[in-house]
Design an enzyme around this catalytic site. Structure first.
Site, PDB file in Angstrom:
ATOM      1  N   ASP A   1     -65.014  44.907 -20.106  1.00 24.60           N
ATOM      2  CA  ASP A   1     -64.416  45.302 -18.830  1.00 24.60           C
ATOM      3  C   ASP A   1     -63.916  43.918 -18.059  1.00 24.60           C
ATOM      4  O   ASP A   1     -64.258  42.777 -18.302  1.00 24.60           O
ATOM      5  CB  ASP A   1     -65.384  45.785 -17.839  1.00 24.60           C
ATOM      6  CG  ASP A   1     -64.641  46.418 -16.830  1.00 24.60           C
ATOM      7  OD1 ASP A   1     -63.611  46.755 -16.749  1.00 24.60           O
ATOM      8  OD2 ASP A   1     -65.185  46.626 -15.734  1.00 24.60           O
TER       9      ASP A   1
ATOM     10  N   ASN B   1     -60.882  57.102 -18.748  1.00 20.04           N
ATOM     11  CA  ASN B   1     -59.526  56.038 -18.719  1.00 20.04           C
ATOM     12  C   ASN B   1     -58.280  56.965 -18.987  1.00 20.04           C
ATOM     13  O   ASN B   1     -57.271  56.620 -18.801  1.00 20.04           O
ATOM     14  CB  ASN B   1     -59.867  55.052 -19.804  1.00 20.04           C
ATOM     15  CG  ASN B   1     -60.664  53.892 -19.532  1.00 20.04           C
ATOM     16  OD1 ASN B   1     -61.536  53.314 -20.269  1.00 20.04           O
ATOM     17  ND2 ASN B   1     -61.051  53.602 -18.144  1.00 20.04           N
TER      18      ASN B   1
HETATM   19  C1  IPE Z   1     -65.589  51.025 -18.419  1.00 17.28           C
HETATM   20  O1  IPE Z   1     -64.712  50.214 -17.907  1.00 17.28           O
HETATM   21  C2  IPE Z   1     -64.756  51.515 -19.810  1.00 17.28           C
HETATM   22  C3  IPE Z   1     -64.475  50.732 -20.568  1.00 17.28           C
HETATM   23  C4  IPE Z   1     -64.720  49.247 -20.791  1.00 17.28           C
HETATM   24  C5  IPE Z   1     -63.586  51.022 -21.770  1.00 17.28           C
HETATM   25  P1  IPE Z   1     -63.862  50.875 -16.489  1.00 17.28           P
HETATM   26  O2  IPE Z   1     -63.152  50.139 -16.000  1.00 17.28           O
HETATM   27  O3  IPE Z   1     -63.217  52.171 -16.913  1.00 17.28           O
HETATM   28  O4  IPE Z   1     -65.077  51.281 -15.543  1.00 17.28           O
HETATM   29  P2  IPE Z   1     -65.066  51.476 -14.091  1.00 17.28           P
HETATM   30  O5  IPE Z   1     -64.033  52.324 -13.614  1.00 17.28           O
HETATM   31  O6  IPE Z   1     -65.033  50.226 -13.501  1.00 17.28           O
HETATM   32  O7  IPE Z   1     -66.507  51.813 -13.510  1.00 17.28           O
HETATM   33  C1  IPE Z   2     -61.254  47.161 -19.711  1.00 18.70           C
HETATM   34  O1  IPE Z   2     -60.426  46.370 -18.544  1.00 18.70           O
HETATM   35  C2  IPE Z   2     -60.271  47.903 -20.604  1.00 18.70           C
HETATM   36  C3  IPE Z   2     -60.433  49.393 -20.450  1.00 18.70           C
HETATM   37  C4  IPE Z   2     -61.308  50.029 -19.712  1.00 18.70           C
HETATM   38  C5  IPE Z   2     -59.646  49.883 -21.353  1.00 18.70           C
HETATM   39  P1  IPE Z   2     -60.030  47.088 -17.360  1.00 18.70           P
HETATM   40  O2  IPE Z   2     -58.454  47.602 -17.748  1.00 18.70           O
HETATM   41  O3  IPE Z   2     -60.999  48.325 -16.656  1.00 18.70           O
HETATM   42  O4  IPE Z   2     -59.722  45.879 -16.331  1.00 18.70           O
HETATM   43  P2  IPE Z   2     -60.114  46.008 -14.668  1.00 18.70           P
HETATM   44  O5  IPE Z   2     -61.438  46.536 -14.769  1.00 18.70           O
HETATM   45  O6  IPE Z   2     -59.117  46.900 -14.301  1.00 18.70           O
HETATM   46  O7  IPE Z   2     -60.065  44.605 -14.495  1.00 18.70           O
HETATM   47 MG    MG Z   3     -62.536  48.134 -15.523  1.00 18.96          MG
END
Ligand code: IPE
Ligand code: IPE
Ligand code: MG
Length: 259
Positions: free
Chosen positions: A20, A68
């Protein structure tokens, strides 16, 4: 990389990572979220390679959750493109180093070209033995449970099982990870203290490790730090400290809890 701080005899058998922080990494630099994902792909490559060198047999990477799919279309499109590119670019290395690829999640929602590439690489690498990389794509723990219950219910209807004989072993065998040991260590980058619908059943006794480091910055030294911290933990699996003191069990199997 100096790995002398690691006890080779007490390595986690399965490391799972919630990758993340790509968006925040990009935002901090005035770049697009997609730039963050692109840089995150390099972290994936680095962490797979380091896991292989250290000798960690199973590595799960949470790459795209069921939720997502609610993100803006252009971001989803870019993520799918990066994923397809990653798979195509890494398949030769997976063969060279005997890495098997598995995917968990609802594959039917993936764009057809991503699905084809994914299935090709899974098929190509199916007999590789040194290490298994499990990509969680269009995955959520609850969705996995729903799919597991559907499969199991139809097998009960066919007479394969009596409802009374359903136990933890049968449930585990119907999850997306039937032949994979439960994660010993679950890492989350970017500091969020939540599971975000990743493995639910499988992490019952996983050691949790959260680092504020954003995924695009998570590299060898950060991974090493997580592994060293894991080795400092005492896993009790519900028993007392005295019971597990000698020798310190590092897996459910060793504790005799997992039948
Ligand atoms: C969790 O990250 C999912 C992945 C890393 C694929 P998110 O960014 O989707 O999670 P939340 O929304 O912060 O809980
Ligand atoms: C994790 O990074 C990747 C996916 C969930 C696909 P994020 O895209 O969630 O990055 P943040 O949490 O917005 O920083
Ligand atoms: Mg995230």
């Amino acid at each position: 990389m100096d790995l002398s701080g690691l006890d080779k005899s007490r390595l986690p058998q399965h490391v799972a990572i919630i990758m993340d922080g790509n968006g925040r990494w990009a935002k901090e630099r005035g770049k697009s979220r997609i730039e963050g994902h692109r840089r995150g792909k390099t972290s994936v490559r680095v962490i797979v390679e380091m896991s292989r060198k250290i000798g960690i047999p199973y590595l799960s990477l949470y790459a795209f959750s069921t939720e997502n799919w609610l993100r803006p279309q252009d971001e989803i499109h870019a993520l799918m493109g990066l994923l397809e590119h990653y798979l195509a670019a890494e398949q030769a290395k997976m063969m060279r180093y005997s890495i098997r690829l598995l995917a968990i999640g609802d594959r039917s929602r993936l764009p057809i070209s991503v699905r084809r590439t994914l299935e090709r690489v899974i098929d190509l690498t199916r007999d590789n033995k040194r290490m298994t990389v499990i990509l969680a794509l269009s995955y959520s723990g609850r969705n996995e449970v729903v799919r597991m219950v559907k499969r199991l219910a139809s097998e009960v209807r066919e007479g394969k099982y009596e409802p009374e004989e359903i136990d933890e072993k049968i449930i585990a065998a119907h999850m997306d990870t039937p032949d994979v040991p439960d994660p010993d260590l679950l890492i989350r980058t970017s500091g969020e203290l939540r599971i975000s619908n990743f493995y639910l059943w499988q992490i019952a006794y996983s050691e949790l490790y959260v680092t504020p480091t954003l995924w695009p910055d998570f590299r060898e030294k950060d991974y090493l730090q997580a592994l060293i911290e894991f080795q400092r933990r005492r896993r009790r699996f519900g028993r007392t400290d005295e019971q597990v003191m000698d020798p310190a069990p590092s897996s459910l199997e060793a504790s005799g809890i997992k039948s």
